[in-house]
Scaffold this motif. Structure first.
Motif, PDB file in Angstrom:
ATOM      1  N   LEU A 189       1.842   6.024  14.413  1.00  0.00           N
ATOM      2  CA  LEU A 189       2.322   7.369  14.748  1.00  0.00           C
ATOM      3  C   LEU A 189       3.035   8.023  13.567  1.00  0.00           C
ATOM      4  O   LEU A 189       2.949   9.242  13.390  1.00  0.00           O
ATOM      5  CB  LEU A 189       3.302   7.286  15.931  1.00  0.00           C
ATOM      6  N   SER A 190       3.755   7.233  12.787  1.00  0.00           N
ATOM      7  CA  SER A 190       4.478   7.804  11.636  1.00  0.00           C
ATOM      8  C   SER A 190       4.843   6.688  10.669  1.00  0.00           C
ATOM      9  O   SER A 190       4.931   5.517  11.059  1.00  0.00           O
ATOM     10  CB  SER A 190       5.745   8.523  12.106  1.00  0.00           C
ATOM     11  N   LEU A 191       5.027   7.083   9.419  1.00  0.00           N
ATOM     12  CA  LEU A 191       5.479   6.139   8.383  1.00  0.00           C
ATOM     13  C   LEU A 191       6.642   6.779   7.649  1.00  0.00           C
ATOM     14  O   LEU A 191       6.624   7.973   7.392  1.00  0.00           O
ATOM     15  CB  LEU A 191       4.362   5.875   7.361  1.00  0.00           C
ATOM     16  N   ARG A 192       7.620   5.972   7.305  1.00  0.00           N
ATOM     17  CA  ARG A 192       8.758   6.477   6.533  1.00  0.00           C
ATOM     18  C   ARG A 192       8.935   5.579   5.323  1.00  0.00           C
ATOM     19  O   ARG A 192       9.284   4.407   5.465  1.00  0.00           O
ATOM     20  CB  ARG A 192       9.997   6.430   7.423  1.00  0.00           C
ATOM     21  N   TRP A 193       8.670   6.145   4.160  1.00  0.00           N
ATOM     22  CA  TRP A 193       8.775   5.360   2.929  1.00  0.00           C
ATOM     23  C   TRP A 193      10.201   5.500   2.389  1.00  0.00           C
ATOM     24  O   TRP A 193      10.584   6.561   1.909  1.00  0.00           O
ATOM     25  CB  TRP A 193       7.753   5.839   1.894  1.00  0.00           C
ATOM     26  N   TRP A 194      10.984   4.419   2.457  1.00  0.00           N
ATOM     27  CA  TRP A 194      12.353   4.427   1.945  1.00  0.00           C
ATOM     28  C   TRP A 194      12.332   4.331   0.428  1.00  0.00           C
ATOM     29  O   TRP A 194      13.172   4.933  -0.257  1.00  0.00           O
ATOM     30  CB  TRP A 194      13.148   3.269   2.544  1.00  0.00           C
ATOM     31  N   THR A 195      11.411   3.535  -0.096  1.00  0.00           N
ATOM     32  CA  THR A 195      11.163   3.395  -1.538  1.00  0.00           C
ATOM     33  C   THR A 195       9.651   3.151  -1.645  1.00  0.00           C
ATOM     34  O   THR A 195       8.971   2.958  -0.621  1.00  0.00           O
ATOM     35  CB  THR A 195      11.897   2.167  -2.143  1.00  0.00           C
ATOM     36  N   PRO A 196       9.096   3.102  -2.859  1.00  0.00           N
ATOM     37  CA  PRO A 196       7.650   2.825  -2.957  1.00  0.00           C
ATOM     38  C   PRO A 196       7.259   1.452  -2.406  1.00  0.00           C
ATOM     39  O   PRO A 196       6.078   1.195  -2.183  1.00  0.00           O
ATOM     40  CB  PRO A 196       7.382   2.915  -4.466  1.00  0.00           C
ATOM     41  N   THR A 197       8.228   0.559  -2.162  1.00  0.00           N
ATOM     42  CA  THR A 197       7.878  -0.778  -1.650  1.00  0.00           C
ATOM     43  C   THR A 197       8.575  -1.115  -0.335  1.00  0.00           C
ATOM     44  O   THR A 197       8.593  -2.281   0.076  1.00  0.00           O
ATOM     45  CB  THR A 197       8.218  -1.877  -2.691  1.00  0.00           C
ATOM     46  N   LEU A 198       9.147  -0.126   0.309  1.00  0.00           N
ATOM     47  CA  LEU A 198       9.821  -0.378   1.592  1.00  0.00           C
ATOM     48  C   LEU A 198       9.452   0.722   2.567  1.00  0.00           C
ATOM     49  O   LEU A 198       9.727   1.897   2.315  1.00  0.00           O
ATOM     50  CB  LEU A 198      11.349  -0.406   1.392  1.00  0.00           C
ATOM     51  N   VAL A 199       8.827   0.322   3.671  1.00  0.00           N
ATOM     52  CA  VAL A 199       8.327   1.316   4.632  1.00  0.00           C
ATOM     53  C   VAL A 199       8.705   0.905   6.056  1.00  0.00           C
ATOM     54  O   VAL A 199       8.676  -0.277   6.390  1.00  0.00           O
ATOM     55  CB  VAL A 199       6.787   1.460   4.493  1.00  0.00           C
ATOM     56  N   SER A 200       9.090   1.888   6.844  1.00  0.00           N
ATOM     57  CA  SER A 200       9.187   1.623   8.281  1.00  0.00           C
ATOM     58  C   SER A 200       8.135   2.489   8.970  1.00  0.00           C
ATOM     59  O   SER A 200       7.785   3.559   8.463  1.00  0.00           O
ATOM     60  CB  SER A 200      10.595   1.897   8.817  1.00  0.00           C
ATOM     61  N   PHE A 201       7.623   1.999  10.073  1.00  0.00           N
ATOM     62  CA  PHE A 201       6.553   2.753  10.740  1.00  0.00           C
ATOM     63  C   PHE A 201       6.603   2.539  12.241  1.00  0.00           C
ATOM     64  O   PHE A 201       7.096   1.524  12.732  1.00  0.00           O
ATOM     65  CB  PHE A 201       5.164   2.377  10.186  1.00  0.00           C
ATOM     66  N   ARG A 202       6.110   3.563  12.941  1.00  0.00           N
ATOM     67  CA  ARG A 202       6.052   3.508  14.400  1.00  0.00           C
ATOM     68  C   ARG A 202       4.594   3.458  14.854  1.00  0.00           C
ATOM     69  O   ARG A 202       3.739   4.076  14.233  1.00  0.00           O
ATOM     70  CB  ARG A 202       6.715   4.749  15.002  1.00  0.00           C
ATOM     71  N   THR A 203       4.396   2.739  15.958  1.00  0.00           N
ATOM     72  CA  THR A 203       3.049   2.663  16.533  1.00  0.00           C
ATOM     73  C   THR A 203       3.135   2.964  18.031  1.00  0.00           C
ATOM     74  O   THR A 203       4.223   2.933  18.610  1.00  0.00           O
ATOM     75  CB  THR A 203       2.439   1.252  16.384  1.00  0.00           C
ATOM     76  N   THR A 204       1.996   3.230  18.608  1.00  0.00           N
ATOM     77  CA  THR A 204       1.930   3.312  20.065  1.00  0.00           C
ATOM     78  C   THR A 204       2.305   1.948  20.640  1.00  0.00           C
ATOM     79  O   THR A 204       2.276   0.931  19.932  1.00  0.00           O
ATOM     80  CB  THR A 204       0.510   3.686  20.530  1.00  0.00           C
ATOM     81  N   ARG A 205       2.657   1.921  21.928  1.00  0.00           N
ATOM     82  CA  ARG A 205       3.097   0.676  22.563  1.00  0.00           C
ATOM     83  C   ARG A 205       2.254   0.416  23.810  1.00  0.00           C
ATOM     84  O   ARG A 205       2.208   1.268  24.704  1.00  0.00           O
ATOM     85  CB  ARG A 205       4.572   0.806  22.948  1.00  0.00           C
ATOM     86  N   TYR A 206       1.618  -0.730  23.826  1.00  0.00           N
ATOM     87  CA  TYR A 206       0.877  -1.182  25.010  1.00  0.00           C
ATOM     88  C   TYR A 206       1.847  -1.223  26.182  1.00  0.00           C
ATOM     89  O   TYR A 206       2.956  -1.745  26.057  1.00  0.00           O
ATOM     90  CB  TYR A 206       0.301  -2.562  24.694  1.00  0.00           C
TER      91      TYR A 206
END
Ligand SMILES: Cc1cc2nc3c(=O)[nH]c(=O)nc-3n(C[C@H](O)[C@H](O)[C@H](O)COP(=O)(O)OP(=O)(O)OC[C@H]3O[C@@H](n4cnc5c(N)ncnc54)[C@H](O)[C@@H]3O)c2cc1C
Ligand SMILES: NC(=O)c1ccc[n+]([C@@H]2O[C@H](COP(=O)([O-])OP(=O)(O)OC[C@H]3O[C@@H](n4cnc5c(N)ncnc54)[C@H](OP(=O)(O)O)[C@@H]3O)[C@@H](O)[C@H]2O)c1
Length: 273
Positions: free
Chosen positions: A30-47
């Motif tokens: 659903l979305s990605l958040r790049w904190w640095t070029p090598t650190l990412v948080s991301f959201r997905t749909t949930r079963y």
């Protein structure tokens, strides 16, 4: 070939195991958040059937159908969120890190239907202060725990120490500070003490050395204005395996124990590699 009906719904494989339910679902990014070029948080749909306890991890699968790479990842989202959230560091040349680098909104990611682990507050005997000690992406499960209103009812102080190399890696710093202002936390009893620790950027934070050293010389307790005591303090530690090993030894020497044969302890650990 896999038949994917709809993200978040059950999947059935054709071929040898035709008709058998898979142990995973295909979710959509659903979305990605790049904190640095090598650190990412991301959201997905949930079963809709996916259940977990804050502090748990699940397994994520990326890659082509014939070469899927699975890795364990802690759940950073709240148990009540309708999405799942994860944080990941990209390790140079890592088998999972490479496809993760290519991940885009709308892509599919496989998520194990089960959740696992022992880094949960129910492993701990009742206490007054909950210490959450993380290095790097080890903060993820603590974000989930911090979003649990029950934790804010059961403890008087929630002390979060997050050690990273650079200040840009202090993920969710503002979100953490904002949690107690949320409507679910109106009845919260606990006080939040957030201690950022940046180790490779002199002057960025008051605490600038590794957590075991800060614990050994008393600076961590001073900064939290709370002594670590077996009677009242409970500790969860997550991240770098050398850090978890060192803290386990230090806390054990002070009388802390892990859950043994169902008897709740005062500390629990999760190492990431
Ligand atoms: C229970 C559990 C939960 C985990 N949860 C997370 C999570 O929420 N977020 C996350 O980023 N990783 C997490 N990991 C690590 C993750 O599963 C992968 O190891 C990581 O994504 C790298 O995968 P890779 O295939 O690219 O490299 P790998 O071959 O798996 O790892 C190569 C090397 O990279 C380093 N490394 C691996 N993971 C990390 C990390 N998280 N931080 C710093 N260095 C690392 C280690 O030196 C390791 O030997 C978890 C691991 C375990 C066991
Ligand atoms: N973070 C980056 O800038 C960066 C950039 C590119 C790639 N990577 C890759 O990502 C991985 C490392 O990621 P990371 O920085 O999230 O994790 P990390 O190396 O575990 O460092 C995170 C924090 O933990 C501390 N730490 C390291 N070893 C420790 C120990 N034995 N005891 C206590 N604390 C300890 C670090 O302090 P110290 O600073 O003192 O080590 C840092 O504050 C590596 O594979 C690296 O190649 C990282």
């Amino acid at each position: 070939m896999n038949t994917i009906t709809e993200p978040g719904l059950e999947l059935f494989r054709e071929g040898g195991d035709a008709g058998q339910k898979d142990k995973w679902t295909a979710e959509r990014v659903l979305s990605l958040r790049w904190w640095t070029p090598t650190l990412v948080s991301f959201r997905t749909t949930r079963y809709r059937g996916f259940r977990f306890t804050p502090g748990h991890y699940t397994r994520l699968g990326l890659g082509a159908d014939d070469s899927i790479v699975w890795r364990p990842f802690s759940l950073a989202s709240a148990a009540y969120d309708d999405f799942l959230e994860f944080i990941a560091v990209l390790v140079p040349g890592g088998a999972f890190s490479e496809p993760l680098r290519q991940l885009r909104v709308g892509d599919t990611i496989r998520v194990d239907k089960a959740s696992y682990g022992f880094l949960t507050v129910d492993q701990l005997a009742p206490g007054k202060d909950l210490w959450l000690l993380a290095s790097g992406t080890g903060l993820g499960p603590f974000l989930s725990i911090l979003h649990d209103p029950a934790v804010w009812q059961h403890y008087e102080r929630l002390i979060v120490a997050h050690s990273v190399r650079h200040s840009s890696e202090l993920a969710w710093r503002d979100e953490i500070a904002g949690i107690p202002k949320g409507e679910l936390f109106a009845e919260a009893k606990a006080t939040l003490i957030y201690l950022p620790v940046v180790t490779r950027e002199p002057g960025a934070t008051a605490l600038a050395e590794r957590i075991p050293l800060l614990l050994a010389d008393g600076r961590l307790e001073d900064a939290a204005a709370s002594p670590l005591k077996v009677a009242t303090s409970r500790v969860l530690v997550c991240g770098n395996p050398e850090m978890t090993r060192d803290l386990r030894k230090m806390l054990a020497a002070r009388g802390f124990a892990t859950n043994r044969r169902g008897i709740p302890g005062q500390m629990a650990f999760e190492k990431y590699w």
